[in-house]
Design a protein around this motif. Structure first.
Motif, PDB file in Angstrom:
ATOM      1  N   PHE A  56       0.835  -1.197   0.000  1.00 49.53           N
ATOM      2  CA  PHE A  56       0.000   0.000   0.000  1.00 49.53           C
ATOM      3  C   PHE A  56       0.871   1.249   0.000  1.00 49.53           C
ATOM      4  O   PHE A  56       1.431   1.615   1.016  1.00 49.53           O
ATOM      5  N   LEU A  58       1.286   5.340  -0.538  1.00 56.26           N
ATOM      6  CA  LEU A  58       0.490   6.569  -0.451  1.00 56.26           C
ATOM      7  C   LEU A  58       1.287   7.780  -0.908  1.00 56.26           C
ATOM      8  O   LEU A  58       0.946   8.898  -0.585  1.00 56.26           O
ATOM      9  N   ASP A 125       0.252  -0.991   6.924  1.00 54.64           N
ATOM     10  CA  ASP A 125       0.020   0.421   7.209  1.00 54.64           C
ATOM     11  C   ASP A 125       1.316   1.177   7.483  1.00 54.64           C
ATOM     12  O   ASP A 125       1.393   2.365   7.234  1.00 54.64           O
ATOM     13  N   ALA A 128       2.412   2.282   4.232  1.00 52.35           N
ATOM     14  CA  ALA A 128       1.573   3.389   3.784  1.00 52.35           C
ATOM     15  C   ALA A 128       2.074   4.706   4.359  1.00 52.35           C
ATOM     16  O   ALA A 128       2.224   5.697   3.641  1.00 52.35           O
ATOM     17  N   PHE A 246      -3.863  10.683  -2.219  1.00 52.78           N
ATOM     18  CA  PHE A 246      -5.107  10.047  -1.781  1.00 52.78           C
ATOM     19  C   PHE A 246      -6.068   9.892  -2.948  1.00 52.78           C
ATOM     20  O   PHE A 246      -6.750   8.888  -3.083  1.00 52.78           O
ATOM     21  N   VAL A 253      -8.695   2.148  -5.783  1.00 53.71           N
ATOM     22  CA  VAL A 253      -9.597   1.369  -4.940  1.00 53.71           C
ATOM     23  C   VAL A 253     -10.979   1.267  -5.574  1.00 53.71           C
ATOM     24  O   VAL A 253     -11.592   0.202  -5.608  1.00 53.71           O
ATOM     25  N   MET A 257      -8.678  -3.068  -6.913  1.00 58.37           N
ATOM     26  CA  MET A 257      -7.236  -3.268  -6.825  1.00 58.37           C
ATOM     27  C   MET A 257      -6.880  -4.550  -7.566  1.00 58.37           C
ATOM     28  O   MET A 257      -7.284  -5.637  -7.173  1.00 58.37           O
ATOM     29  N   VAL A 291     -16.304  16.531  -0.304  1.00 54.27           N
ATOM     30  CA  VAL A 291     -17.074  15.792   0.702  1.00 54.27           C
ATOM     31  C   VAL A 291     -17.681  14.546   0.067  1.00 54.27           C
ATOM     32  O   VAL A 291     -17.596  13.439   0.607  1.00 54.27           O
ATOM     33  N   ALA A 294     -15.018  11.959  -0.549  1.00 57.35           N
ATOM     34  CA  ALA A 294     -14.622  11.206   0.645  1.00 57.35           C
ATOM     35  C   ALA A 294     -15.707  10.217   1.039  1.00 57.35           C
ATOM     36  O   ALA A 294     -15.417   9.070   1.398  1.00 57.35           O
ATOM     37  N   LEU A 295     -16.982  10.649   0.921  1.00 57.44           N
ATOM     38  CA  LEU A 295     -18.086   9.748   1.262  1.00 57.44           C
ATOM     39  C   LEU A 295     -18.106   8.542   0.332  1.00 57.44           C
ATOM     40  O   LEU A 295     -18.386   7.426   0.765  1.00 57.44           O
ATOM     41  N   LEU A 297     -15.632   7.072  -0.971  1.00 57.80           N
ATOM     42  CA  LEU A 297     -14.600   6.144  -0.514  1.00 57.80           C
ATOM     43  C   LEU A 297     -15.108   5.310   0.664  1.00 57.80           C
ATOM     44  O   LEU A 297     -14.952   4.092   0.691  1.00 57.80           O
ATOM     45  N   ILE A 298     -15.778   5.988   1.633  1.00 60.39           N
ATOM     46  CA  ILE A 298     -16.242   5.270   2.832  1.00 60.39           C
ATOM     47  C   ILE A 298     -17.341   4.280   2.459  1.00 60.39           C
ATOM     48  O   ILE A 298     -17.295   3.103   2.815  1.00 60.39           O
ATOM     49  N   MET A 301     -16.115   1.225   0.696  1.00 58.84           N
ATOM     50  CA  MET A 301     -15.471   0.252   1.576  1.00 58.84           C
ATOM     51  C   MET A 301     -16.494  -0.526   2.379  1.00 58.84           C
ATOM     52  O   MET A 301     -16.315  -1.703   2.667  1.00 58.84           O
ATOM     53  N   LEU A 302     -17.609   0.155   2.752  1.00 55.80           N
ATOM     54  CA  LEU A 302     -18.604  -0.522   3.572  1.00 55.80           C
ATOM     55  C   LEU A 302     -19.451  -1.473   2.742  1.00 55.80           C
ATOM     56  O   LEU A 302     -19.910  -2.495   3.244  1.00 55.80           O
ATOM     57  N   PRO A 305     -16.124  -3.556  -1.021  1.00 53.99           N
ATOM     58  CA  PRO A 305     -14.704  -3.245  -0.805  1.00 53.99           C
ATOM     59  C   PRO A 305     -13.815  -3.661  -1.966  1.00 53.99           C
ATOM     60  O   PRO A 305     -12.701  -3.164  -2.060  1.00 53.99           O
TER      61      PRO A 305
END
Lengths: 330, 302
Positions: A56, A58, A125, A128, A246, A253, A257, A291, A294-295, A297-298, A301-302, A305
């Motif tokens: 990973f 960054l 990490d 990263a 990012f 992502v 990947m 915003v 970013a949302l 991305l979240i 993932m939820l 993924p």
């Protein structure tokens, strides 16, 4: 014969894309397309490290910055001092540009090597954060070099890049990376991703494999940086901060990947999305774009993924509809 | 010499703030093995809450130490809530997924909080001045070294908070649960430790400390900025790694070292390397002693 045919198709595609994009679109849409192309190169090359090798990283924007600054320094500071009459001609200048791009790519690849050798012994990490740190150090380093503008930025870069160059390199690099991941060294990348311990038990040097993948990715990022520098004609170290890294990670992502076509699609989608959301900004008066970004991305993932394409390429989805030979069920 | 001592004092007061933030990183990492990238943003929001609340509290009373404590307490409470919801909504659904997914989510949460705060109707992208609740004064001057009341308050409060934390972790039942979960989550769950509760509690504790750190930073350098959290967070993370991540005394030592290193870099080299020094330290630590100063080296098993 086959190579000649491929070369012919390749140049025809580049000419067609370059011609149609630069003649039927306005400057604004052309710039978006150019940024799309540059982001495609960045996302696909980062996918080599993050997706195929499972490391990973960054700090991709840092390597892009190295390529951008090296190639821009060559064309802005060195080219005007040369008196060779050949370099005054159209072809000469463009050849010099190609040389500057490659030099930027090689400089970025070297930086990738220097960063990769110590840091790729780390995992997950930690890696990263270290790559993020190196990306920032590269940026702060550039910020303190006065001859290339320092914090004011580098101005007066000749606008040598255009959509022909960008889409030529997009096609070239996508094919190149596809060839890499289908080759034996590419299989080694995936072996490291899937089981590092088993790979080293097979007698392969995992660090060497990881560094190789890292150097490839940095080289391509450097070329993307060079194309970017000569398209925008202005460079500022603040462009290459970790938010840009990012963003590239988000593209990888979102696309999945380990899927090159996924990265291409995600790069187009996210670059386009940011632009398409501009009217929303006019409507609401606030900049909601980052915003939403970013949302995305979240939520991704939820809920999904593995990204849009997972580890598959786009043509594998079409293959499902074809009849398998000899009635084998895949 | 006086200059050196002055840098030492400034470095220690900055370092104690880093230590407060680093402890939060370290706790979360010890329990979930997750780098909580959003932690820096919680620090920023701690300062932003203070920025909103201080004028509301100030109306009936004059600027005073009591007001400072009221704002500090309120901001810690709000950030504790925020930490709880971050864990509940973003990290808990991913408990069982690969660590890389959690990392990406953490980055996403961090970006979300940062850009959400930057919206015009929330806080805006322009840095604001933090309301002055304690007027700065030099209380102690010795051989050319000035120690201000702010520095004394910040260092004193930081260390009291960390001593309280130490007490919570080592002397209470929830602290026992925290240590059990960080040792082995499954076994802890089998033995009846309420894992989810313990993890929520860890996030609340860490976020409260982050809010305190945010308030201290904003009081010492009276500026609030939606982007301030990222760099503070990264430096505190480096401090946590330097001390040995997952180790609370280590985080404190790491924080102090980071603060001193930064202050000396600014004093004797150049202020433009202020941010680079943190990453340089991180890289050196990870190369030569990846477990950190107080950490134990782990052997990878197949």
């Amino acid at each position: 014969m086959r190579q000649i045919k491929h070369l012919f198709i390749f140049s025809a595609l580049v000419l067609l894309m370059g011609f149609s994009f630069s003649n039927f679109l306005g400057i604004y849409h052309q710039t978006i397309l150019a940024l799309c192309g540059i982001n495609i190169i960045l996302a696909v090359s980062l996918n080599l490290v993050n997706g195929f090798t499972g490391q990973f990283s960054l700090g991709h924007a840092g390597f892009m910055a190295v390529g951008a600054y090296v190639s821009a320094a060559l064309t802005t500071l060195w080219l005007p001092t040369l008196t060779n009459p050949f370099l005054m001609t159209e072809i000469g200048v463009n050849l010099f540009f190609l040389f500057a791009l490659l030099a930027g790519g090689i400089a970025a690849g070297l930086t990738g090597f220097l960063v990769g050798v110590p840091s790729l012994r780390l995992k997950g990490d930690y890696l990263a954060v270290v790559t993020l740190g190196f990306g920032e150090i590269i940026r702060i380093f550039i910020l303190n070099i006065e001859p290339i503008g320092g914090a004011r930025g580098l101005i007066g870069i000749p606008q040598l890049s255009n959509l022909y160059w960008i889409f030529g390199f997009v096609l070239l690099i996508c094919i190149w990376i596809h060839r890499i991941v289908s080759s034996i060294p590419g299989k080694q990348f995936m072996a490291v991703r899937d089981d590092e311990t088993a790979t080293s038990a097979m007698g392969l040097s995992t660090t060497r494999i990881k560094v190789r993948s890292f150097v490839y990715a940095s080289f391509f990022a450097g070329i993307a940086g060079g194309l970017f520098a000569h398209y925008i004609a202005y460079l500022n170290p603040a462009t290459f901060n970790f938010n840009y890294s990012f963003q590239i990670v988000a593209m990888v992502v979102l696309g999945g990947m380990g899927s090159l076509t996924g990265s291409v699609a995600a790069a187009i989608l996210l670059t386009g999305l940011l632009e398409a959301l501009r009217p929303l900004q006019d409507l609401t008066g606030v900049d909601l774009r980052m915003v939403i970004y970013a949302l995305t991305l979240i939520v991704l993932m939820l809920t999904r993924p593995e990204g849009m394409f997972g580890r598959h390429e786009i043509w594998e989805f079409f293959k499902k509809f074809k009849k398998s030979p000899q009635g084998f069920v895949r | 010499m006086a200059q050196f001592l002055q840098h030492l004092v400034n470095g220690l007061s900055l370092g104690s703030i880093y230590a407060l933030i680093a402890v939060g990183y370290s706790m979360v990492y010890g329990i979930l093995q997750l780098i909580n990238f959003a932690h820096g943003e919680v620090v920023m929001l701690g300062a932003v809450f203070g920025f909103w609340l201080a004028p509301k509290f100030m109306y009936p009373v004059e600027p005073s130490l009591g007001l400072f404590f009221a704002v500090l307490g309120a901001s810690m409470f709000l950030c504790g809530l925020l930490g709880f919801f971050i864990e509940r909504l973003a990290y808990r659904p991913l408990r069982k997924s690969p660590r890389i997914n959690c990392l990406i989510t953490a980055i996403g949460v961090s970006l979300f909080l940062q850009y959400f705060t930057q919206l015009e109707f929330i806080f805006g992208a322009i840095p604001q001045t933090y309301p002055e609740m304690i007027s700065q004064a030099t209380v102690f001057s010795f051989a050319g070294v000035d120690i201000s009341n702010l520095q004394l308050i910040v260092v004193g409060l930081s260390f009291s908070l960390m001593i309280i934390l130490q007490f919570v972790v080592y002397k209470t039942k929830l602290g026992l649960g925290m240590r059990a979960v960080s040792e082995n989550t499954e076994v802890a769950a089998l033995l009846g430790v309420p894992v989810n509760k313990v993890i929520s509690f860890t996030f609340i504790l860490g976020s409260m400390l982050a809010a305190a750190a945010g308030t201290f930073v904003a009081t010492m350098y009276p500026k609030v900025d939606a982007m301030m959290g990222t760099m503070l967070g990264m430096k505190a993370f480096v401090a946590a790694v330097l001390g040995g991540i997952g180790n609370l005394p280590g985080a404190v030592i790491g924080g102090l070292v980071m603060g001193l290193a930064e202050e000396f870099t600014v004093g004797y080299l150049s202020s433009s390397f202020r941010d680079a020094i943190a990453f340089a330290i991180l890289i050196l630590v990870l190369l030569f002693r990846p477990a950190g100063i107080l950490g134990k080296t782990k052997i990878e098993k197949v």
